[in-house]
Every structure is written in structure tokens, then in C-alpha cells.
Design an enzyme around this catalytic site. Structure first.
Site, mmCIF file in Angstrom:
data_model
loop_
_atom_site.group_PDB
_atom_site.id
_atom_site.type_symbol
_atom_site.label_atom_id
_atom_site.label_comp_id
_atom_site.label_asym_id
_atom_site.label_seq_id
_atom_site.Cartn_x
_atom_site.Cartn_y
_atom_site.Cartn_z
ATOM 1 N N ASP A 12 0.808 -1.232 0.000
ATOM 2 C CA ASP A 12 0.000 0.000 0.000
ATOM 3 C C ASP A 12 0.837 1.276 0.000
ATOM 4 O OD1 ASP A 12 -2.218 -1.672 0.115
ATOM 5 O OD2 ASP A 12 -2.236 -1.654 2.307
ATOM 6 N N LYS A 15 1.689 2.300 -5.095
ATOM 7 C CA LYS A 15 2.223 1.786 -6.359
ATOM 8 C C LYS A 15 1.298 2.111 -7.531
ATOM 9 C CE LYS A 15 2.329 -2.318 -4.388
ATOM 10 N NZ LYS A 15 2.068 -1.972 -2.983
ATOM 11 N N GLY A 39 -4.502 -4.226 -3.835
ATOM 12 C CA GLY A 39 -5.483 -3.179 -4.120
ATOM 13 C C GLY A 39 -4.703 -1.936 -4.488
ATOM 14 N N HIS A 40 -4.648 -1.626 -5.770
ATOM 15 C CA HIS A 40 -3.835 -0.493 -6.254
ATOM 16 C C HIS A 40 -4.770 0.638 -6.684
ATOM 17 C CE1 HIS A 40 -0.191 -3.323 -7.193
ATOM 18 N NE2 HIS A 40 -0.612 -3.378 -5.944
ATOM 19 N N GLN A 221 2.005 -6.059 -3.245
ATOM 20 C CA GLN A 221 2.445 -6.173 -1.850
ATOM 21 C C GLN A 221 3.729 -5.336 -1.656
ATOM 22 O OE1 GLN A 221 1.426 -9.540 -3.434
ATOM 23 N NE2 GLN A 221 -0.461 -8.547 -2.916
HETATM 24 P P1 GDP Z 1 -0.785 0.431 -3.516
HETATM 25 O O1 GDP Z 1 -1.367 -0.859 -3.061
HETATM 26 O O2 GDP Z 1 0.681 0.509 -3.280
HETATM 27 O O3 GDP Z 1 -1.145 0.800 -4.926
HETATM 28 O O4 GDP Z 1 -1.432 1.553 -2.566
HETATM 29 P P2 GDP Z 1 -2.985 1.681 -2.163
HETATM 30 O O5 GDP Z 1 -3.733 2.173 -3.332
HETATM 31 O O6 GDP Z 1 -3.468 0.445 -1.488
HETATM 32 O O7 GDP Z 1 -2.910 2.770 -1.006
HETATM 33 C C1 GDP Z 1 -2.353 4.024 -1.222
HETATM 34 C C2 GDP Z 1 -3.411 5.079 -0.860
HETATM 35 O O8 GDP Z 1 -2.781 6.346 -0.735
HETATM 36 C C3 GDP Z 1 -4.464 5.267 -1.938
HETATM 37 O O9 GDP Z 1 -5.676 5.615 -1.336
HETATM 38 C C4 GDP Z 1 -3.934 6.439 -2.775
HETATM 39 O O10 GDP Z 1 -4.959 7.165 -3.418
HETATM 40 C C5 GDP Z 1 -3.281 7.264 -1.700
HETATM 41 N N1 GDP Z 1 -2.094 8.035 -2.128
HETATM 42 C C6 GDP Z 1 -1.129 7.681 -3.011
HETATM 43 N N2 GDP Z 1 -0.167 8.629 -3.058
HETATM 44 C C7 GDP Z 1 -0.555 9.606 -2.191
HETATM 45 C C8 GDP Z 1 0.044 10.836 -1.771
HETATM 46 O O11 GDP Z 1 1.128 11.213 -2.182
HETATM 47 N N3 GDP Z 1 -0.642 11.564 -0.837
HETATM 48 C C9 GDP Z 1 -1.833 11.159 -0.325
HETATM 49 N N4 GDP Z 1 -2.415 11.932 0.579
HETATM 50 N N5 GDP Z 1 -2.418 9.986 -0.686
HETATM 51 C C10 GDP Z 1 -1.765 9.225 -1.596
HETATM 52 P P1 IMO Z 2 -0.878 -4.142 -2.291
HETATM 53 O O1 IMO Z 2 -0.424 -4.705 -3.618
HETATM 54 C C1 IMO Z 2 -0.998 -4.598 2.048
HETATM 55 C C2 IMO Z 2 -1.039 -8.686 3.613
HETATM 56 C C3 IMO Z 2 -2.301 -9.143 4.305
HETATM 57 C C4 IMO Z 2 -1.713 -10.144 5.286
HETATM 58 C C5 IMO Z 2 -0.581 -10.785 4.494
HETATM 59 C C6 IMO Z 2 -0.949 -12.092 3.814
HETATM 60 O O2 IMO Z 2 -2.170 -3.422 -2.346
HETATM 61 O O3 IMO Z 2 0.217 -3.379 -1.630
HETATM 62 P P2 IMO Z 2 -2.495 -12.788 1.760
HETATM 63 O O4 IMO Z 2 -3.896 -12.411 1.403
HETATM 64 O O5 IMO Z 2 -1.482 -12.423 0.733
HETATM 65 O O6 IMO Z 2 -2.383 -14.213 2.191
HETATM 66 O O7 IMO Z 2 -2.172 -11.919 3.085
HETATM 67 O O8 IMO Z 2 -0.211 -9.830 3.503
HETATM 68 N N1 IMO Z 2 -1.252 -8.158 2.242
HETATM 69 C C7 IMO Z 2 -1.194 -6.874 1.920
HETATM 70 N N2 IMO Z 2 -1.020 -5.775 2.692
HETATM 71 N N3 IMO Z 2 -1.094 -4.476 0.709
HETATM 72 C C8 IMO Z 2 -1.237 -5.550 -0.083
HETATM 73 O O9 IMO Z 2 -1.205 -5.479 -1.434
HETATM 74 C C9 IMO Z 2 -1.343 -6.824 0.518
HETATM 75 N N4 IMO Z 2 -1.509 -8.086 0.050
HETATM 76 C C10 IMO Z 2 -1.446 -8.886 1.118
HETATM 77 O O10 IMO Z 2 -2.951 -8.086 4.952
HETATM 78 O O11 IMO Z 2 -1.128 -9.469 6.366
HETATM 79 MG MG MG Z 3 -2.880 -1.579 -1.814
#
Ligand code: GDP
Ligand code: IMO
Ligand code: MG
Length: 421
Positions: A12, A15, A39-40, A221
Site C-alpha cells: 500500500d 504503487k 489493491g492499487h 504487496q
Molecule cells: P498500492 O497498493 O501501493 O497501490 O497503494 P494503495 O492504493 O493500497 O494505497 C495508497 C493510498 O494512498 C491510496 O488511497 C492512494 O490514493 C493514496 N495516495 C497515493 N499517493 C498519495 C500521496 O502522495 N498523498 C496522499 N495523501 N495519498 C496518496
Molecule cells: P498491495 O499490492 C498490504 C497482507 C495481508 C496479510 C498478508 C498475507 O495493495 O500493496 P495474503 O492475502 O497475501 O495471504 O495476506 O499480507 N497483504 C497486503 N497488505 N497491501 C497488499 O497489497 C497486501 N496483500 C497482502 O494483509 O497481512
Molecule cells: Mg494496496
């Protein structure tokens, strides 16, 4: 050449947003591991989109998006995701390419994930329950079913054999769930999946690279969730590091170019497991509230803490990071002071090495603190706008990790990004 972009923490890191920003420089965006546990998030025409299995280049109509052999696909969630994206006018039949060697998540894999977590009680991993672990277990156990198998005449038979094996296991685990209810959706989704291009991605991608096409591999991840180097057993079941792109796409190491490593300006984790810099106080609550730190896939509140330079340096080493990207820097605008962990104290000993026995060790993180900056990062546009104290933060991160920071992200939007060189 293949550049790679991946998370350096526990996932998270942002990415999705950065891939979406960098995508116009590339011809192909390719996922190489993970599955619907990811979840991107990205914003397209001000609409928030969360992608799970589909690569984050999908809103750039000129690009191709690849799901590599290292990814595990749940036909049911994949179908729902495709329908959502197609309803926005994206032509996935043209732009999506799926490896025939990617493994399939069956309904019973999801049940096994739940049964496994239940059996672990308080020691549960905190899995997303998407069936990731059991599917990769069947892959390495040489029992799995792959996308190419869906096209074979004996698919149903092989499905039933594997299902029966799973049902026996579930019975042994005293776990009951009516799988037959889920099967109708599963087989409808399998038919839907067959509409897309299913090819030998290994040959095709290598051919594209030889032709000079530029590829960006999108990690899922993060490094601290890597099956080999993360906080085992509180990890996911794939290699999330740079090396994973070679096995997850069929690309030789000689083609790997830049390695973009992403870290938040602080740190989060969702699910169980060690987190040395976690803040269990109101500062942690403030980070969660300001950063809107709730899981993109499961909605769970994310645990929050200060940036951990010990873990970050380890991640830079494992991945060979060439370019650091710091995200969510704007979230720190609200903090009266900002911590950076520069060492761990374990049993009175100071170390800057990430310990093997992290699950049992009592770690006291040592921090440097920086005072609040005098200007909101969210209002900065160029490198020259950045306040002095934030530049001090950057210098400390660069000096500790010995990697240059190329971009600072200061908001959710595609263009809320400050280029540093
Ligand atoms: P990912 O899994 O690495 O793609 O990240 P996620 O989408 O799960 O979580 C990142 C969260 O931070 C999302 O809600 C994005 O919209 C938000 N986000 C990304 N970059 C920024 C930033 O520079 N500032 C803020 N405030 N939010 C951001
Ligand atoms: P993105 O790509 C954050 C965590 C789960 C759990 C562990 C194992 O959005 O960054 P799994 O379902 O893979 O067996 O879970 O890894 N986890 C993540 N945490 N971002 C993710 O993906 C994750 N994918 C799995 O919360 O702790
Ligand atoms: Mg994510």
C-alpha cells in the site's frame, strides 16, 4: 529493457498511482506476482479506481497490460474487475494479455484460506482471504490449475479432482462451506476469462523486449511481505522483490533496468505481524486519519508508525533500488514532529540489521526527530518549493539508504508528484 516498480514496506505504498503516472514512458505494464490480495488505487477523470489483478496502466489506451505467469487469478473477482473497467469505456479485449501459465484460484482455495486462518487462532496471518496462500501452495506442490488448462477438454475433470482433494482437507480441518453455491459463478467467470488474449507471455514479452519495447513491471504487496525476506510467517506467498519479476514473467536478469522502490514517508501495515515502529497512540491515530489509512482491498484500518530506515535500507539492498520514490509526504504536514527510525535496540544491543528472530525479539526503535515544516507540502509544485525541514527529512533518508529520491508524491492525483532530478 524492463524497469520495475515495487513496494519497499508492507504494501500500500502508492504503487498504483505511481505506475499510472510513469505509464506514458512505457509500451507495456506487466504484473508479475500476487493476485486479488492487491489493491492499487489510482484516479482517472477524478474517479477513484482500485485495481486488484489488472495492471495499473489500463487507463492509458495506447499501452498493453500483461498478467504474468507469477500472478494468481481468481476468475470471479477478475470478471467483476473487468466489467467495472469496461463500463468506463476501456477496451480490455485489445489491451489485456494473460499468461497461459498463471495459476487459477478455485472457490476451495478461498475456503482453505479461511480454514487455515481460523485454525491459527490469535496467530493468524491476517490474510485477505482471497485464496492466495493455498493457490501458491498448490503451485509449488505441483497440483495447481493454470489459465491454459481452462482451454483444455479435460478441465472440468481436473477441476473436480483438485476440488475433491481440497474438500478432504477442509473436512480434516472441520471447516464447512457450501462450495456448490460458488461454483456456478466460478464457471461463468471461467467462460468470461476465455474471451481475453491468453498466450505464451514468456515468448511474446521477450520478443517485444528484443524489438525495443519498454516494459514496466508492477509489483504487488511489498518487500517486507516477501515469502523469503519478509517478516515470515506474517507474509504473503510470493516473491515481491525484483527477483520475482524474472520468474513471474520469464525475463532474464540482463534485461532489468531501473528499479523504482516506493516507500511512504511513514509506515503502515495491514494484518498481523511485527512492526517495530508502530505507534499505538494518538500520533498513530492521527496518521491513520490524515492518511486515510484503511485497506483498499478489505477496508481494514491500517496500523501506522514512523518510517523505518533499518527496514527500508534492507529493502533497498534486496531489490537493488536505483530510484527511491517517497509517497504520502503531504500526510506529514499535520504532524508536530516527525520520527525516522535509525536503529533497533534488542536486548541492550544496538543494530541496524533487520533481525531473523523479529517475531520474538523485543525491539526498541531509536528515532531521529525532525520538527514540523513551515509550509504545506500539499501546496508545493517544484523541488525548489520544498520546505527546509522536509529537505532535511529527504537528506536523512538518502544518506541512510544510500539511494537518491527521484520523486516525492504529495497528493492522490496523477500529477501531484514532485520530480527531484
Ligand atoms: P498500492 O497498493 O501501493 O497501490 O497503494 P494503495 O492504493 O493500497 O494505497 C495508497 C493510498 O494512498 C491510496 O488511497 C492512494 O490514493 C493514496 N495516495 C497515493 N499517493 C498519495 C500521496 O502522495 N498523498 C496522499 N495523501 N495519498 C496518496
Ligand atoms: P498491495 O499490492 C498490504 C497482507 C495481508 C496479510 C498478508 C498475507 O495493495 O500493496 P495474503 O492475502 O497475501 O495471504 O495476506 O499480507 N497483504 C497486503 N497488505 N497491501 C497488499 O497489497 C497486501 N496483500 C497482502 O494483509 O497481512
Ligand atoms: Mg494496496
Amino acid at each position: 529493457m524492463v524497469d520495475v516498480l515495487l513496494g519497499l514496506q508492507w504494501g500500500d505504498e502508492g504503487k498504483g498511482k505511481i505506475v499510472d503516472f510513469l505509464a506514458p514512458k512505457y509500451d507495456i505494464i506487466a504484473r508479475f506476482q500476487g493476485g486479488p490480495n492487491a489493491g492499487h488505487t489510482l484516479y482517472w477523470n477524478d474517479k477513484k479506481i482500485v485495481l486488484h489483478t489488472i495492471p495499473s496502466g489500463v487507463f492509458h489506451p495506447e499501452l498493453l497490460n500483461v498478467i504474468g505467469n507469477g500472478v494468481v487469478i481468481d476468475p470471479v473477482s477478475f470478471k467483476a474487475e473487468c466489467e467495472e473497467i469496461e463500463s468506463l469505456g476501456v477496451d480490455l479485449i485489445r489491451s489485456l494479455i494473460i499468461s497461459e501459465k498463471a495459476h487459477i484460484i478455485l472457490p476451495t482455495h478461498k475456503a482453505l484460506d479461511k480454514a487455515s486462518e481460523l485454525s491459527k487462532g490469535i496467530n493468524k496471518i491476517g490474510s485477505t482471504l482471497k485464496g492466495i496462500g493455498p493457490t501458491y501452495m498448490d503451485k509449488t506442490g505441483r497440483n495447481g490449475l493454470r489459465v491454459g488448462d481452462l482451454l483444455q477438454k479435460d478441465f472440468k475433470e481436473r477441476y473436480n479432482t483438485l476440488k475433491e482433494k481440497h474438500l478432504t482437507l477442509l473436512k480434516q480441518m472441520n471447516f464447512e462451506e457450501d462450495i456448490s453455491i460458488l461454483e456456478e459463478d466460478f464457471f461463468a467467470a471461467v467462460e468470461a476469462l476465455k474471451k481475453y488474449k491468453i498466450i505464451a507471455v514468456d515468448y511474446w514479452l521477450n520478443d517485444q523486449i528484443v524489438q525495443g519495447k519498454k516494459v514496466l513491471a508492477e509489483g504487488a504487496q511489498g518487500t517486507m511481505l516477501d515469502i523469503d525476506f519478509g517478516t515470515y510467517p506474517f507474509v504473503t506467498s510470493s516473491n515481491t522483490i525484483t527477483a520475482g519479476l524474472c520468474t513471474g514473467l520469464g525475463i532474464a536478469p540482463k534485461w532489468v533496468g531501473k528499479v523504482f522502490g516506493i516507500s511512504k514517508a511513514y509506515c503502515t501495515r495491514v494484518g498481523s505481524g511485527p512492526f517495530p515502529t508502530e505507534l499505538l497512540d494518538e500520533t498513530g491515530d492521527l496518521l491513520r486519519k490524515t492518511g486515510n489509512e484503511f485497506g483498499s482491498t478489505t477496508g481494514r484500518p491500517r496500523r501506522c508508525g514512523w518510517i523505518d530506515l533499518v527496514a527500508l535500507k534492507y529493502a533497498c539492498m534486496l531489490n537493488g533500488v536505483t530510484d527511491l520514490i517517497i509517497t504520502k509526504a503531504d500526510v506529514l504536514d499535520e504532524m508536530p514532529n516527525i520520527g525516522l527510525c535509525t536503529a533497533y535496540q534488542i536486548d541492550g544491543e544496538i543494530t541496524q540489521q533487520f533481525p531473523f528472530d523479529i517475531n520474538n525479539a523485543t525491539i526498541q526503535p531509536e528515532f531521529n526527530y525532525i520538527n514540523q515544516w513551515d509550509k504545506k507540502l500539499s501546496t508545493c509544485i517544484n523541488n525548489d518549493d520544498l520546505p527546509h525541514n522536509f529537505n532535511e527529512f529527504i537528506t536523512q533518508v538518502e544518506t541512510f539508504t544510500n539511494v537518491k529520491i527521484s520523486f516525492v508524491s504529495n497528493g492522490v492525483g496523477r500529477n501531484q508528484l514532485i520530480i527531484r532530478k
